[in-house]
Design a protein around this motif. Structure first.
Motif, PDB file in Angstrom:
ATOM      1  N   MET A 179     -35.643  31.788 -12.824  1.00 18.90           N
ATOM      2  CA  MET A 179     -35.456  32.836 -11.812  1.00 18.90           C
ATOM      3  C   MET A 179     -36.761  33.587 -11.560  1.00 18.90           C
ATOM      4  O   MET A 179     -37.069  33.967 -10.420  1.00 18.90           O
ATOM      5  CB  MET A 179     -34.356  33.809 -12.253  1.00 18.90           C
ATOM      6  N   ASP A 180     -37.544  33.791 -12.622  1.00 16.46           N
ATOM      7  CA  ASP A 180     -38.856  34.429 -12.442  1.00 16.46           C
ATOM      8  C   ASP A 180     -39.764  33.565 -11.567  1.00 16.46           C
ATOM      9  O   ASP A 180     -40.512  34.076 -10.733  1.00 16.46           O
ATOM     10  CB  ASP A 180     -39.524  34.662 -13.801  1.00 16.46           C
ATOM     11  N   GLU A 181     -39.696  32.247 -11.791  1.00 21.28           N
ATOM     12  CA  GLU A 181     -40.499  31.338 -10.974  1.00 21.28           C
ATOM     13  C   GLU A 181     -40.048  31.378  -9.518  1.00 21.28           C
ATOM     14  O   GLU A 181     -40.876  31.349  -8.603  1.00 21.28           O
ATOM     15  CB  GLU A 181     -40.386  29.917 -11.521  1.00 21.28           C
TER      16      GLU A 181
ATOM     17  N   GLY B  59     -33.148  42.226  -4.700  1.00 23.27           N
ATOM     18  CA  GLY B  59     -31.922  42.120  -5.472  1.00 23.27           C
ATOM     19  C   GLY B  59     -31.760  40.728  -6.038  1.00 23.27           C
ATOM     20  O   GLY B  59     -32.288  39.760  -5.489  1.00 23.27           O
ATOM     21  N   THR B  60     -31.023  40.626  -7.152  1.00 23.16           N
ATOM     22  CA  THR B  60     -30.789  39.330  -7.789  1.00 23.16           C
ATOM     23  C   THR B  60     -29.328  39.241  -8.199  1.00 23.16           C
ATOM     24  O   THR B  60     -28.757  40.189  -8.751  1.00 23.16           O
ATOM     25  CB  THR B  60     -31.683  39.159  -9.035  1.00 23.16           C
TER      26      THR B  60
ATOM     27  N   VAL C 122     -33.042  31.824 -21.903  1.00 22.93           N
ATOM     28  CA  VAL C 122     -34.479  32.035 -21.693  1.00 22.93           C
ATOM     29  C   VAL C 122     -34.989  31.135 -20.576  1.00 22.93           C
ATOM     30  O   VAL C 122     -35.716  31.574 -19.687  1.00 22.93           O
ATOM     31  CB  VAL C 122     -35.265  31.781 -22.993  1.00 22.93           C
ATOM     32  N   ALA C 123     -34.604  29.856 -20.619  1.00 23.12           N
ATOM     33  CA  ALA C 123     -35.057  28.904 -19.592  1.00 23.12           C
ATOM     34  C   ALA C 123     -34.548  29.318 -18.214  1.00 23.12           C
ATOM     35  O   ALA C 123     -35.283  29.218 -17.216  1.00 23.12           O
ATOM     36  CB  ALA C 123     -34.574  27.497 -19.927  1.00 23.12           C
TER      37      ALA C 123
ATOM     38  N   PHE D  16     -31.493  30.661  -2.793  1.00 22.42           N
ATOM     39  CA  PHE D  16     -30.802  30.084  -3.946  1.00 22.42           C
ATOM     40  C   PHE D  16     -31.781  29.321  -4.826  1.00 22.42           C
ATOM     41  O   PHE D  16     -32.679  28.635  -4.318  1.00 22.42           O
ATOM     42  CB  PHE D  16     -29.690  29.144  -3.477  1.00 22.42           C
ATOM     43  N   ASN D  17     -31.568  29.393  -6.135  1.00 20.74           N
ATOM     44  CA  ASN D  17     -32.449  28.742  -7.095  1.00 20.74           C
ATOM     45  C   ASN D  17     -32.003  27.302  -7.374  1.00 20.74           C
ATOM     46  O   ASN D  17     -31.902  26.866  -8.515  1.00 20.74           O
ATOM     47  CB  ASN D  17     -32.483  29.532  -8.402  1.00 20.74           C
ATOM     48  N   ASP D  18     -31.760  26.560  -6.326  1.00 23.49           N
ATOM     49  CA  ASP D  18     -31.343  25.168  -6.455  1.00 23.49           C
ATOM     50  C   ASP D  18     -31.356  24.576  -5.055  1.00 23.49           C
ATOM     51  O   ASP D  18     -31.493  25.296  -4.057  1.00 23.49           O
ATOM     52  CB  ASP D  18     -29.928  25.091  -7.049  1.00 23.49           C
ATOM     53  N   GLU D  19     -31.211  23.252  -4.979  1.00 21.35           N
ATOM     54  CA  GLU D  19     -31.081  22.627  -3.664  1.00 21.35           C
ATOM     55  C   GLU D  19     -29.606  22.587  -3.306  1.00 21.35           C
ATOM     56  O   GLU D  19     -28.786  22.042  -4.052  1.00 21.35           O
ATOM     57  CB  GLU D  19     -31.665  21.217  -3.656  1.00 21.35           C
ATOM     58  N   LEU D  20     -29.242  23.178  -2.160  1.00 22.69           N
ATOM     59  CA  LEU D  20     -27.855  23.240  -1.735  1.00 22.69           C
ATOM     60  C   LEU D  20     -27.518  22.068  -0.819  1.00 22.69           C
ATOM     61  O   LEU D  20     -28.385  21.525  -0.125  1.00 22.69           O
ATOM     62  CB  LEU D  20     -27.576  24.550  -0.990  1.00 22.69           C
TER      63      LEU D  20
END
Length: 430
Positions: free
Chosen positions: A30-32, A46-47, A24-25, A83-87
């Protein structure tokens, strides 16, 4: 800072890597990210998601997922991957080499939004130095992304004119900005000191981005700052004056919204702005109770307040958007809180009274008799104290005033000396 837009939106593929068992988190995260992309005028087409015990050091996602990403890019014909993070610089370089597409991480996306929203000179300088701090170790990692001068996500960065951007040039520019910011920060500091001298009571509105902070400021202070149902609609801090029900005047400051994993470069760059929190007498912590992830948002903001050294300042939790609250909403804090809709006048009145209650906890009670010719002191009492009772005695020709005042102010000291009762702090009910 250069900002050239050739098109309104661009198509984007989101990439996320789930490292724990909390589905859920991760979905909310990803929604954020999707909301952030939309705020940056992008369209998610696309995801791609993957579960892993840890990220792949070279490409963040596994080799098989990289191949899947390449196929998805060709199918969707997109130019940008977020990307959903810092690379790391090497991860950006490797993914770009494999996909031949622009690679943006969460940090750069947030920086890009800040760049488009900054209006004041200070805000623009703060964003630029944050961008340069982020860019410096990644000069060799972004590939053709640095040669891009067009519009779109991630292209609003300063100095992104060519791949061989000189590090010395960036460091020189950062030094220039720091000197310019010193002058601006000095002005802000002098302004804060002047407010202290005037003994103005300060309330700072803090909260997760898009929690409704600007709406509350507008309704309480009857002003018209920007209100949008978007992330980071407010970037430059706004301070306005308004009256509590007792007539006491307070200064209300709107601050930049927080977000989970707020880039450290932004926190550092905006430290002078966020120092407004440290000077506040009360924090209105606004939480959007219509957001399913409101508990995590609340924790994120509290952690950032702690990192800024402001956790000792009294807080009033304001659960906003009650008219849209999620079915399972239930306040989880032991702190003082209130549930409101910023569009309901009765709720706003209740909020003002709740603010007075929190204010009284820091005050002492006073009871003074003022002569008819002490109009100046009477006016100060009305503006800078919480008056509970005020009567005019015809026989003695005195104003009899009972109320509460901040003890560590010049007015507080004077009223303590003149009080006809033993000044004492208000008893807070357990």
């Amino acid at each position: 800072m250069q900002e050239i837009n050739h098109r309104e939106t661009e198509d984007v593929i989101l990439v996320g890597c789930q490292l724990d068992a909390d589905d859920v988190a991760f979905e909310r995260s990803m929604d954020e990210l999707k909301s952030l992309v939309e705020t940056a005028k992008g369209t998610v087409v696309g995801t791609l998601m993957q579960k892993r015990p840890k990220v792949e050091p070279s490409t963040y996602i596994g080799k098989g997922k990289v191949e899947e990403l390449i196929l998805l890019i060709e199918e969707m014909n997109v130019d940008t991957i977020v990307f959903n993070d810092e690379l790391s610089p090497s991860q950006i370089r490797n993914v770009h080499t494999r996909t031949q597409r622009t690679v943006i991480d969460r940090t750069q996306l947030i920086l890009d939004i800040f760049a488009s929203r900054a209006q004041s000179r200070e805000g623009k300088l703060q964003v630029e130095i944050a961008q340069l701090s982020y860019l410096l170790p990644r000069l060799a990692g972004q590939g053709l992304a640095l040669s891009r001068q067009g519009g779109g996500i991630g292209s609003k960065g300063p100095g992104e004119t060519q791949l061989e951007t000189d590090r010395r040039h960036i460091r020189r520019r950062m030094d220039e900005i720091k000197h310019q910011l010193e002058a601006v920060v000095g002005h802000r500091q002098r302004y804060r000191e002047r407010r202290k001298q005037n003994e103005a009571f300060q309330v700072a509105i803090v909260g997760y981005t898009n929690a409704g902070k600007s709406t509350i400021l507008n309704r309480l202070a009857d002003v018209d700052t920007l209100e949008e149902n978007q992330l980071f609609a407010t970037l430059d801090p706004t301070t306005r004056q308004f009256n509590l029900p007792s007539g006491m005047k307070v200064l209300l400051s709107d601050t930049v919204g927080f977000i989970q994993d707020l880039p450290t470069t932004l926190v550092a760059a905006f430290r002078s702005t966020l120092e407004e929190l440290q000077e506040a007498n009360l924090l209105l912590h606004v939480v959007d109770c219509s957001n399913p992830d409101y508990e995590q948002h609340e924790k994120t903001v509290k952690q950032l307040i702690k990192e800024l050294g402001s956790e000792s300042i009294p807080q009033l939790i304001v659960y906003n958007k009650s008219e849209q609250k999620v079915a399972e909403f239930f306040p989880t804090t032991d702190e003082d809180s209130i549930e409101i809709s910023a569009f309901e006048q009765d709720d706003l009145n209740s909020l003002k009274h709740a603010m007075e209650e929190k204010l009284m906890e820091q005050m002492i009670e006073y009871h003074v008799l003022l002569k008819a010719d002490e109009g100046a002191l009477l006016s100060k009492c009305r503006k800078a104290t919480l008056i509970q009772k005020q009567d005019w005695n015809e026989e003695t020709e005195h104003h009899e005033i009972r109320g509460f005042v901040l003890p560590d102010t010049a007015l507080g000291h004077e009223l303590q000396i003149r009080s006809v009762i033993e000044p004492k702090r208000r008893k807070v009910e357990e």
